[in-house]
Scaffold this motif. Structure first.
Motif, mmCIF file in Angstrom:
data_model
loop_
_atom_site.group_PDB
_atom_site.id
_atom_site.type_symbol
_atom_site.label_atom_id
_atom_site.label_comp_id
_atom_site.label_asym_id
_atom_site.label_seq_id
_atom_site.Cartn_x
_atom_site.Cartn_y
_atom_site.Cartn_z
ATOM 1 N N UNK A 169 0.827 -1.211 0.000
ATOM 2 C CA UNK A 169 0.000 0.000 0.000
ATOM 3 C C UNK A 169 0.861 1.260 0.000
ATOM 4 N N UNK A 170 1.928 1.235 0.775
ATOM 5 C CA UNK A 170 2.834 2.388 0.812
ATOM 6 C C UNK A 170 3.528 2.565 -0.541
ATOM 7 N N UNK A 171 3.894 1.453 -1.178
ATOM 8 C CA UNK A 171 4.538 1.522 -2.497
ATOM 9 C C UNK A 171 3.572 2.067 -3.549
ATOM 10 N N UNK A 172 2.299 1.718 -3.449
ATOM 11 C CA UNK A 172 1.300 2.255 -4.381
ATOM 12 C C UNK A 172 1.191 3.771 -4.249
ATOM 13 N N UNK A 173 1.244 4.258 -3.024
ATOM 14 C CA UNK A 173 1.189 5.706 -2.802
ATOM 15 C C UNK A 173 2.375 6.393 -3.447
ATOM 16 N N UNK A 174 3.545 5.782 -3.334
ATOM 17 C CA UNK A 174 4.751 6.371 -3.921
ATOM 18 C C UNK A 174 4.719 6.310 -5.436
ATOM 19 N N UNK A 175 4.161 5.237 -5.993
ATOM 20 C CA UNK A 175 4.140 5.121 -7.454
ATOM 21 C C UNK A 175 3.151 6.102 -8.073
ATOM 22 N N UNK A 176 2.113 6.471 -7.341
ATOM 23 C CA UNK A 176 1.157 7.453 -7.857
ATOM 24 C C UNK A 176 1.753 8.845 -7.897
ATOM 25 N N UNK A 227 13.824 9.061 -8.610
ATOM 26 C CA UNK A 227 13.653 8.396 -9.898
ATOM 27 C C UNK A 227 14.340 7.041 -9.940
ATOM 28 N N UNK A 228 15.493 6.927 -9.289
ATOM 29 C CA UNK A 228 16.255 5.686 -9.336
ATOM 30 C C UNK A 228 15.773 4.646 -8.328
ATOM 31 N N UNK A 229 15.080 5.073 -7.290
ATOM 32 C CA UNK A 229 14.634 4.171 -6.243
ATOM 33 C C UNK A 229 13.203 3.715 -6.534
ATOM 34 N N UNK A 230 13.017 2.429 -6.700
ATOM 35 C CA UNK A 230 11.691 1.881 -6.990
ATOM 36 C C UNK A 230 10.771 2.106 -5.786
ATOM 37 N N UNK A 231 9.468 2.241 -6.016
ATOM 38 C CA UNK A 231 8.540 2.506 -4.906
ATOM 39 C C UNK A 231 8.573 1.436 -3.814
ATOM 40 N N UNK A 232 8.717 0.171 -4.191
ATOM 41 C CA UNK A 232 8.724 -0.894 -3.185
ATOM 42 C C UNK A 232 9.963 -0.800 -2.307
#
Length: 66
Positions: A38-45, A52-57
């Protein structure tokens, strides 16, 4: 493998260590996984240029350990 973010460099061993540490400190692995996703989804939005280099997960895992 080296991952760069905000003038910091993370290697894959460090990220793996942080992931294992996060799972060990929590009681329920299932809810921990849901919380990370859920936290990764917030970051990807709201992807910003600075991460840019760090993936949301990976960003979610690193921030949940702090």
């Amino acid at each position: 493998m080296i991952i760069k973010s905000n003038n910091k460099q993370y290697n894959s061993e460090y990220i793996l260590y942080k992931t294992e540490n996060l799972i060990k400190t929590r009681n329920n692995i299932y809810y921990t996984t849901i919380e990370i996703s859920n936290k990764a989804k917030q970051y990807s939005n709201g992807t910003s240029i600075e991460n840019l280099y760090l993936k949301p997960i990976l960003r979610a895992i690193l921030e949940m350990n702090q």
